[in-house]
Design a protein around this motif. Structure first.
Motif, short mmCIF file in Angstrom:
data_model
loop_
_atom_site.label_atom_id
_atom_site.label_comp_id
_atom_site.label_asym_id
_atom_site.label_seq_id
_atom_site.Cartn_x
_atom_site.Cartn_y
_atom_site.Cartn_z
N ARG A 56 33.38 21.49 10.64
CA ARG A 56 34.77 21.63 11.10
C ARG A 56 35.60 20.39 10.77
O ARG A 56 36.63 20.16 11.41
N GLN A 57 35.17 19.59 9.80
CA GLN A 57 35.88 18.34 9.52
C GLN A 57 37.17 18.59 8.75
O GLN A 57 37.21 19.36 7.79
N SER A 58 38.23 17.91 9.16
CA SER A 58 39.51 17.98 8.47
C SER A 58 39.47 17.09 7.23
O SER A 58 38.60 16.22 7.11
N PRO A 59 40.40 17.26 6.30
CA PRO A 59 40.43 16.42 5.10
C PRO A 59 40.75 14.96 5.44
O PRO A 59 41.32 14.66 6.48
N ASN A 60 40.38 14.07 4.53
CA ASN A 60 40.76 12.65 4.65
C ASN A 60 42.15 12.49 4.05
O ASN A 60 42.32 11.98 2.94
N TYR A 61 43.14 12.90 4.82
CA TYR A 61 44.51 13.01 4.30
C TYR A 61 45.07 11.70 3.75
O TYR A 61 45.88 11.71 2.84
N THR A 62 44.66 10.59 4.31
CA THR A 62 45.31 9.31 4.00
C THR A 62 44.48 8.38 3.14
O THR A 62 44.97 7.31 2.75
N THR A 63 43.25 8.74 2.82
CA THR A 63 42.37 7.81 2.10
C THR A 63 41.72 8.41 0.85
O THR A 63 40.97 7.72 0.18
N ASP A 64 41.98 9.68 0.55
CA ASP A 64 41.35 10.32 -0.60
C ASP A 64 42.42 11.05 -1.41
O ASP A 64 43.10 11.94 -0.90
N TRP A 65 42.58 10.65 -2.68
CA TRP A 65 43.61 11.25 -3.52
C TRP A 65 43.44 12.76 -3.61
O TRP A 65 44.42 13.50 -3.76
N PHE A 66 42.19 13.24 -3.57
CA PHE A 66 41.94 14.67 -3.76
C PHE A 66 42.11 15.47 -2.46
O PHE A 66 41.98 16.69 -2.47
N GLU A 67 42.40 14.77 -1.36
CA GLU A 67 42.55 15.46 -0.09
C GLU A 67 43.92 15.21 0.54
O GLU A 67 44.12 15.36 1.74
#
Length: 424
Positions: A408-419
């Protein structure tokens, strides 16, 4: 003297809501590693009576019934948003103590006492506007009182718009307020101490504030005596602008699935050692030894049990990932036993000291040390620019079959260019 304690509200849940505003007003919770138990709850979840630490498998039916949205913990996201919040708060005072991932103290000594309430509201508005995280602010003369003021701000006691300033209350108003709050709600008073105080008929914070210092010290400790003094406006706990250097670094995880082979265990140990070494270098420290441990699931009593641990000393204190992994894997081979289903592994770096304080010896290989420094610096620079794990040692693997469950993990919105979040 004036101190402010700024605390993020339901921090992990608030981080998830920043990028999914549709969750505002809905019951949301965040789960621990391997989606085990509840570690953060929205106010809507609290209203349903769900407690911290509740196992998720017991709540799934209730979650469907009430439309509860559950997330796996995403510590990369939470850590990044925490740094943003703390960076902004540091601009409000020349002295800041970051107390935990979601709270910090600010020294407001010398500020106009009549304007502190408005200043606290400005902090809240700035954090909400720039990061999207709701916070509450407690302002008082001591750390203990500031924590209590923050508690009152969250509960809506003697506060307005999430800010509570005890400096605006006279003695009678403070006494009345403190008499309405259970003694167990004060910072530093846990369940056992609370039970002892109740046995002495000290039921509220006001009871504790007016208790005999001599009696408190004889029945409990000098620590609780200081708490009483702090409640009376006598500062006993100083602001710590620079955190104390770590004595040890531990990285460990429970596996998402049982592990039996040495290869998978070696992968996990190498991966954890890599993470520990990164923390070591960020602190400017080196380690003198590394401990490695593995163990089976103690809750599966029907299965054979085994716990193995070993400490490997290094020839010279080091922060080199390759050297640390080499020592860790050597230790793992010593303690590994076939025929067991392993649930968890971990590494512990010990004997930490400042890298600048390491004494040179006649037998140092300066050329090798220079290569090591340059390689680690390059490794860290690439991973900082391109994202954690962009370049790593082959020993830590790629597939990580043993990795934690994070369904259920959300994307790494602020630390991963692909997310990065996508706006539609």
């Amino acid at each position: 003297m004036a101190l402010a304690l700024i605390d993020c509200n339901n921090f992990y849940v608030s981080c998830e809501r920043v990028f999914q505003p549709k969750l505002e007003g809905k019951p949301v919770l965040v789960l621990s590693n391997n989606d085990g138990c509840v570690v953060s709850r929205s106010n809507e979840v609290k209203a349903l009576g769900l407690r911290m630490g509740e196992p998720w498998f017991k709540l799934e039916k209730l979650a469907k019934q009430h439309g509860i949205v559950a997330f796996s913990s995403n510590y990369t996201l939470y850590d990044d948003l925490s740094k943003r919040v703390m960076s902004i708060l540091s601009t409000f005072s020349p002295r800041q103590e970051i107390y935990s991932i979601d709270e910090c103290f600010l020294d407001l000594d010398g500020f106009n006492p009549l304007l502190l309430m408005a200043y606290g509201k400005t902090m809240r508005q700035t954090i909400m506007r720039n990061v999207g995280i709701p916070v509450c602010v407690g302002i008082a003369d001591t750390k203990t009182l500031a924590k209590l003021a923050n508690h009152c701000a969250k509960k809506g006691f003697a506060g307005a718009d999430g800010v509570c300033d005890f400096g605006l209350l006279d003695d009678a108003q403070r006494s009345e307020l403190f008499a309405s709050i259970p003694v167990g709600d004060i910072w530093g008073v846990g369940r056992r101490i609370s039970e002892g105080l109740l046995a002495m008929k000290i039921k509220t914070i006001e009871d504790l504030r007016t208790a005999s210092l001599k009696r408190i010290r004889s029945q409990f400790s000098v620590v609780l005596e200081r708490t009483v003094q702090e409640l009376n406006g006598v500062s006993c706990i100083q602001l710590e602008e620079i955190g104390k250097p770590r004595q040890q670094i531990i990285v460990s995880r429970s596996f998402g699935t049982m592990v039996t082979g040495l290869d998978d265990l070696s992968e996990s140990i190498a991966y954890f050692t890599t993470r520990a070494a990164e923390k070591l270098r960020r602190d400017g420290s080196v380690a003198a030894s590394i401990s490695v441990y593995i163990h089976t699931n103690p809750f599966k009593t029907e299965a054979p049990q085994y716990n193995g641990a070993i400490t490997v000393s290094l020839n010279q204190p080091s922060d080199d990932t390759m050297e640390l992994i080499g020592a860790a894997l050597m230790g793992l081979k010593e303690i590994y036993r076939s025929g067991f289903h392993y649930k968890k592994s971990g590494v512990l770096l010990m004997g930490l000291q400042s890298k600048a304080s390491v004494q040179a010896t006649l037998f140092d290989d300066t050329e090798r040390q220079t290569k090591s420094v340059n390689m680690m610096r390059t490794l860290d620079a690439i991973n900082k620019k391109m994202g954690k794990g962009s370049v790593t040692l082959a020993a830590s693997g790629l597939k990580h079959r043993w990795a934690m469950r994070r369904e259920r993990q959300s994307p790494n919105y602020t630390t991963d260019w692909f997310e990065l979040p996508v706006v539609e």
